[in-house]
Motif scaffolding. Structure first.
Motif, PDB file in Angstrom:
ATOM      1  N   UNK A  57       0.871  -1.183   0.000  1.00  0.00           N
ATOM      2  CA  UNK A  57       0.000   0.000   0.000  1.00  0.00           C
ATOM      3  C   UNK A  57       0.904   1.227   0.000  1.00  0.00           C
ATOM      4  N   UNK A  58       0.905   1.951  -1.104  1.00  0.00           N
ATOM      5  CA  UNK A  58       1.756   3.143  -1.202  1.00  0.00           C
ATOM      6  C   UNK A  58       0.928   4.371  -0.868  1.00  0.00           C
ATOM      7  N   UNK A  59       1.251   4.984   0.245  1.00  0.00           N
ATOM      8  CA  UNK A  59       0.495   6.146   0.726  1.00  0.00           C
ATOM      9  C   UNK A  59       1.182   7.415   0.237  1.00  0.00           C
ATOM     10  N   UNK A  60       0.374   8.398  -0.144  1.00  0.00           N
ATOM     11  CA  UNK A  60       0.881   9.612  -0.792  1.00  0.00           C
ATOM     12  C   UNK A  60       0.342  10.829  -0.042  1.00  0.00           C
ATOM     13  N   UNK A  61       0.872  11.068   1.169  1.00  0.00           N
ATOM     14  CA  UNK A  61       0.247  12.075   2.033  1.00  0.00           C
ATOM     15  C   UNK A  61       0.371  13.501   1.504  1.00  0.00           C
ATOM     16  N   UNK A  62       1.290  13.726   0.561  1.00  0.00           N
ATOM     17  CA  UNK A  62       1.370  15.050  -0.045  1.00  0.00           C
ATOM     18  C   UNK A  62       0.104  15.392  -0.819  1.00  0.00           C
ATOM     19  N   UNK A  63      -0.584  14.372  -1.317  1.00  0.00           N
ATOM     20  CA  UNK A  63      -1.831  14.607  -2.060  1.00  0.00           C
ATOM     21  C   UNK A  63      -2.915  15.128  -1.118  1.00  0.00           C
ATOM     22  N   UNK A  64      -3.049  14.490   0.024  1.00  0.00           N
ATOM     23  CA  UNK A  64      -4.072  14.944   0.970  1.00  0.00           C
ATOM     24  C   UNK A  64      -3.722  16.328   1.503  1.00  0.00           C
ATOM     25  N   UNK A  65      -2.420  16.566   1.708  1.00  0.00           N
ATOM     26  CA  UNK A  65      -1.954  17.880   2.151  1.00  0.00           C
ATOM     27  C   UNK A  65      -2.325  18.952   1.122  1.00  0.00           C
ATOM     28  N   UNK A  66      -2.185  18.610  -0.164  1.00  0.00           N
ATOM     29  CA  UNK A  66      -2.367  19.589  -1.233  1.00  0.00           C
ATOM     30  C   UNK A  66      -3.791  19.654  -1.769  1.00  0.00           C
ATOM     31  N   UNK A  67      -4.646  18.726  -1.341  1.00  0.00           N
ATOM     32  CA  UNK A  67      -6.037  18.741  -1.821  1.00  0.00           C
ATOM     33  C   UNK A  67      -7.034  18.886  -0.661  1.00  0.00           C
ATOM     34  N   UNK A  68      -6.514  18.942   0.550  1.00  0.00           N
ATOM     35  CA  UNK A  68      -7.366  19.012   1.748  1.00  0.00           C
ATOM     36  C   UNK A  68      -8.366  17.856   1.820  1.00  0.00           C
ATOM     37  N   UNK A  69      -7.902  16.679   1.400  1.00  0.00           N
ATOM     38  CA  UNK A  69      -8.691  15.459   1.561  1.00  0.00           C
ATOM     39  C   UNK A  69      -8.297  14.817   2.894  1.00  0.00           C
ATOM     40  N   UNK A  70      -9.118  13.915   3.414  1.00  0.00           N
ATOM     41  CA  UNK A  70      -8.680  13.185   4.614  1.00  0.00           C
ATOM     42  C   UNK A  70      -7.480  12.289   4.291  1.00  0.00           C
ATOM     43  N   UNK A  71      -6.560  12.165   5.237  1.00  0.00           N
ATOM     44  CA  UNK A  71      -5.377  11.320   5.032  1.00  0.00           C
ATOM     45  C   UNK A  71      -5.757   9.841   5.089  1.00  0.00           C
ATOM     46  N   UNK A  72      -4.992   8.973   4.404  1.00  0.00           N
ATOM     47  CA  UNK A  72      -5.209   7.529   4.553  1.00  0.00           C
ATOM     48  C   UNK A  72      -4.962   7.117   6.002  1.00  0.00           C
TER      49      UNK A  72
END
Ligand code: NIG
Ligand code: FE
Length: 386
Positions: A266-281
């Motif tokens: 499972x490759x998690x990409x927390x920069x995406x949630x940081x940059x889209x204001x989505x909930x983190x995995x």
């Protein structure tokens, strides 16, 4: 030619068999490089002699970061889209088409220079191996060209003809193209194939068709899965034996169980949630279930325009509640596992001497001091590259 690296306050081997704790830490250590590989690690007091010496000056040393997910063949940026998002607009996959138009219009030289700039930027922040996807061409010629250019920078190239259906194109016809002529044109330059399996992109059946066709041509598989909604992506990745399921933000219990009983990372990409204001995995749920976890940058002009693996470590710790050793492992050995590589991601005898020297006494500082440029020097196969 051998090289002895001395004055290492803390060496994270990233192999628990070679030191203390999950990251296999040795203190007051030294490391010898021979023929581009790690030849010896151990206490500084017992270090053998070598032709050359390099002092880590009391800094920490760890493996170079393995960024197993990046999109670096593109032109232009989408700063306006980012600003609109920060003013309340949601992230939507449709923005990809803006970058597709800019990428098609760019020359080989422009795309090459842009990719080189980002690879260099990543290297200065400690990334010694980077995966690069296509996916902003979406024609037979443009996807083949994207992968041909990506190949100039890395062996870890990924065909992503199925990123979105191009504007004005019939979806069924496009899937047939992506599983046929486009795949054939790109495959000679690709090691992997990936599909954006998501509402608004490709559904499970379409993704299966393309990935199965790619596997028949000898490509390894990866899937953009469960980024924006729950869906079939993660289970499809496991079913097809993919090396990784990437994003993993919206997961059912069945998805977590499937990952836990597989070798799919499972490759998690927390920069995406940081940059889209989505909930983190939910990294803790995955790790506690026994899933192999990697973290990667997903550097791309839409959902996350940063190549910084130190930032990903800081986000993984501070926002996804991973411990610091878990995050360091996920950015090194975890990334290597996601690329099915055994020669990188660890600093043990026989591994490639890809390493980072920090301007800090411990790798903990990567999470403790977010945003501070702590990477002092970078070696790849034992040679200084930054
Ligand atoms: O991994 N999700 C699909 N692809 C990229 C985003 C691409 C873009 O917005 O340009 C991602 O987030
Ligand atoms: Fe991505």
């Amino acid at each position: 030619m051998s090289l002895l690296i001395t004055d290492i306050a803390e060496l994270s081997t990233c192999d628990p068999a070679h030191g203390e704790g999950p990251t296999g830490v040795l203190t007051d250590a030294a490391l010898v490089v021979e023929n581009g590989e790690v030849a010896w690690i151990g206490p500084a007091a017992q270090a053998p002699d070598a032709d050359e010496r390099l002092s880590a000056e009391g800094g920490a040393v760890l493996p170079g970061f393995v960024d197993s997910h990046a999109h670096l063949v593109f032109a232009g940026d989408r700063a306006g889209e980012f600003a609109a998002r920060m003013a309340g607009q949601p992230y939507a996959a449709g923005g990809i088409r803006t970058t597709v138009a800019a990428t098609r219009a760019a020359s080989d030289e422009q795309l090459r220079a842009n990719a080189a700039r980002h690879v260099e930027e990543a290297l200065r922040q400690g990334t010694t191996t980077i995966e690069i996807k296509g996916g902003y061409g979406l024609t037979v010629a443009d996807e083949a060209r994207s992968l041909r250019l990506a190949r100039e920078f890395t062996a870890e190239t990924t065909y992503l003809g199925a990123h979105v259906v191009p504007a004005g194109t019939d979806a069924d016809a496009y899937v047939a193209l992506a599983a046929g002529e486009m795949l054939d044109a790109a495959a000679p330059y690709a090691k992997w194939a990936d599909v954006f399996c998501e509402r608004g992109a490709f559904d499970g059946d379409q993704a299966r068709e393309i990935l199965t066709a790619a596997a028949k041509r000898g490509l390894g598989l990866r899937v953009h899965a469960n980024q924006l909604t729950e869906g079939p992506g993660v289970r499809l990745a496991v079913e097809l034996g993919a090396a990784s399921a990437d994003h993993c933000t919206f997961l059912s219990d069945a998805d977590v169980d499937a990952l836990a009983s597989s070798s799919t990372v499972a490759t998690l990409l927390p920069g995406v949630e940081f940059s889209t204001r989505q909930p983190y995995p939910d990294a803790r749920r995955l790790i506690d279930a026994g899933v192999n976890v990697a973290i990667a940058s997903d550097c791309n002009p839409g959902s996350c325009y940063t190549s910084s693996m130190p930032l990903m470590i800081a986000l993984a710790v501070r926002e996804m509640r991973m411990t610091v050793p878990e995050a360091i492992l996920a950015a090194t050995a975890g990334g290597a596992k996601a690329l099915r590589r055994t020669d990188i991601g660890r600093l043990v005898p026989g591994a490639r001497a890809d390493l980072v020297v920090l301007d800090a006494p411990s790798a903990l500082h990567l999470a403790y001091r977010p945003g501070v440029p702590l990477v002092r020097s970078v070696l790849r196969a034992g040679a200084r590259v930054a």
